[in-house]
Design a protein around this motif. Sequence first.
Motif, mmCIF file in Angstrom:
data_model
loop_
_atom_site.group_PDB
_atom_site.id
_atom_site.type_symbol
_atom_site.label_atom_id
_atom_site.label_comp_id
_atom_site.label_asym_id
_atom_site.label_seq_id
_atom_site.Cartn_x
_atom_site.Cartn_y
_atom_site.Cartn_z
ATOM 1 N N TYR A 1 0.845 -1.185 0.000
ATOM 2 C CA TYR A 1 0.000 0.000 0.000
ATOM 3 C C TYR A 1 0.888 1.246 0.000
ATOM 4 O O TYR A 1 2.014 1.225 0.518
ATOM 5 N N PRO A 2 0.381 2.365 -0.533
ATOM 6 C CA PRO A 2 1.189 3.592 -0.569
ATOM 7 C C PRO A 2 1.370 4.180 0.828
ATOM 8 O O PRO A 2 0.536 3.968 1.712
ATOM 9 N N ASN A 3 2.467 4.896 1.028
ATOM 10 C CA ASN A 3 2.694 5.592 2.294
ATOM 11 C C ASN A 3 1.673 6.710 2.457
ATOM 12 O O ASN A 3 1.154 7.235 1.472
ATOM 13 N N CYS A 4 1.426 7.092 3.679
ATOM 14 C CA CYS A 4 0.480 8.170 3.982
ATOM 15 C C CYS A 4 1.003 9.485 3.397
ATOM 16 O O CYS A 4 2.151 9.859 3.648
ATOM 17 N N PRO A 5 0.188 10.214 2.630
ATOM 18 C CA PRO A 5 0.648 11.481 2.066
ATOM 19 C C PRO A 5 0.790 12.589 3.100
ATOM 20 O O PRO A 5 1.447 13.591 2.854
ATOM 21 N N LYS A 6 0.217 12.407 4.276
ATOM 22 C CA LYS A 6 0.276 13.448 5.308
ATOM 23 C C LYS A 6 1.492 13.274 6.225
ATOM 24 O O LYS A 6 2.235 14.213 6.454
ATOM 25 N N CYS A 7 1.702 12.059 6.747
ATOM 26 C CA CYS A 7 2.802 11.835 7.692
ATOM 27 C C CYS A 7 3.864 10.867 7.168
ATOM 28 O O CYS A 7 4.831 10.587 7.856
ATOM 29 N N ASN A 8 3.671 10.333 5.979
ATOM 30 C CA ASN A 8 4.602 9.415 5.317
ATOM 31 C C ASN A 8 4.763 8.076 6.057
ATOM 32 O O ASN A 8 5.780 7.413 5.929
ATOM 33 N N SER A 9 3.753 7.682 6.829
ATOM 34 C CA SER A 9 3.792 6.402 7.540
ATOM 35 C C SER A 9 3.665 5.257 6.553
ATOM 36 O O SER A 9 2.929 5.327 5.576
ATOM 37 N N GLU A 10 4.369 4.175 6.806
ATOM 38 C CA GLU A 10 4.306 3.002 5.931
ATOM 39 C C GLU A 10 3.253 2.009 6.389
ATOM 40 O O GLU A 10 3.014 1.002 5.733
ATOM 41 N N TYR A 11 2.586 2.254 7.510
ATOM 42 C CA TYR A 11 1.630 1.311 8.081
ATOM 43 C C TYR A 11 0.197 1.599 7.639
ATOM 44 O O TYR A 11 -0.726 1.532 8.434
ATOM 45 N N THR A 12 -0.018 1.913 6.381
ATOM 46 C CA THR A 12 -1.357 2.199 5.889
ATOM 47 C C THR A 12 -2.092 0.903 5.552
ATOM 48 O O THR A 12 -1.470 -0.133 5.353
ATOM 49 N N TYR A 13 -3.411 0.997 5.528
ATOM 50 C CA TYR A 13 -4.223 -0.160 5.154
ATOM 51 C C TYR A 13 -5.421 0.317 4.355
ATOM 52 O O TYR A 13 -5.752 1.500 4.339
ATOM 53 N N GLU A 14 -6.068 -0.631 3.670
ATOM 54 C CA GLU A 14 -7.203 -0.301 2.819
ATOM 55 C C GLU A 14 -8.497 -0.599 3.560
ATOM 56 O O GLU A 14 -8.651 -1.651 4.180
ATOM 57 N N ASN A 15 -9.439 0.352 3.510
ATOM 58 C CA ASN A 15 -10.751 0.190 4.121
ATOM 59 C C ASN A 15 -11.785 0.546 3.068
ATOM 60 O O ASN A 15 -12.016 1.714 2.793
ATOM 61 N N GLU A 16 -12.397 -0.466 2.454
ATOM 62 C CA GLU A 16 -13.331 -0.318 1.334
ATOM 63 C C GLU A 16 -12.636 0.404 0.188
ATOM 64 O O GLU A 16 -11.714 -0.120 -0.392
ATOM 65 N N SER A 17 -13.035 1.629 -0.140
ATOM 66 C CA SER A 17 -12.430 2.333 -1.274
ATOM 67 C C SER A 17 -11.394 3.367 -0.833
ATOM 68 O O SER A 17 -10.886 4.124 -1.649
#
Length: 113
Positions: free
Chosen positions: A4-20
């Motif tokens: 998954y892509p990194n968070c555009p706000k804080c650049n965290s690598e721990y993002t996940y997908e929730n529906e869309s």
Amino acid sequence: MSSYPNCPKCNSEYTYENESLFVCPECGHEWSLELETENKEELKIVKDANGNVLNDGDSITVIKDLKVKGSSSVIKIGTRVKNIRLIEGDHDIDCKIDGFGAMKLKSEFVKKI
């Protein structure tokens, strides 16, 4: 496991997908992949003198004596500034410095604390 892509706000690598939407558990930011590709050009990454990425609300330290335009005073090296805001333009940091008031600084003369 999909990447998954990194968070555009804080650049965290721990993002996940929730529906869309993609969700960042660290800062709570939610975004869609379509918005990310559209806003990629609009996002300007501001880095300090050491190459660290600066974000709104960060604390910084001045690394060089800076003359204040229109005044005989100087912002001394080591002056700490809290809660910065990133803006567009040549001076890309907007902040309030104790004893001086509102000020705009260039990111090349500061380092992140």
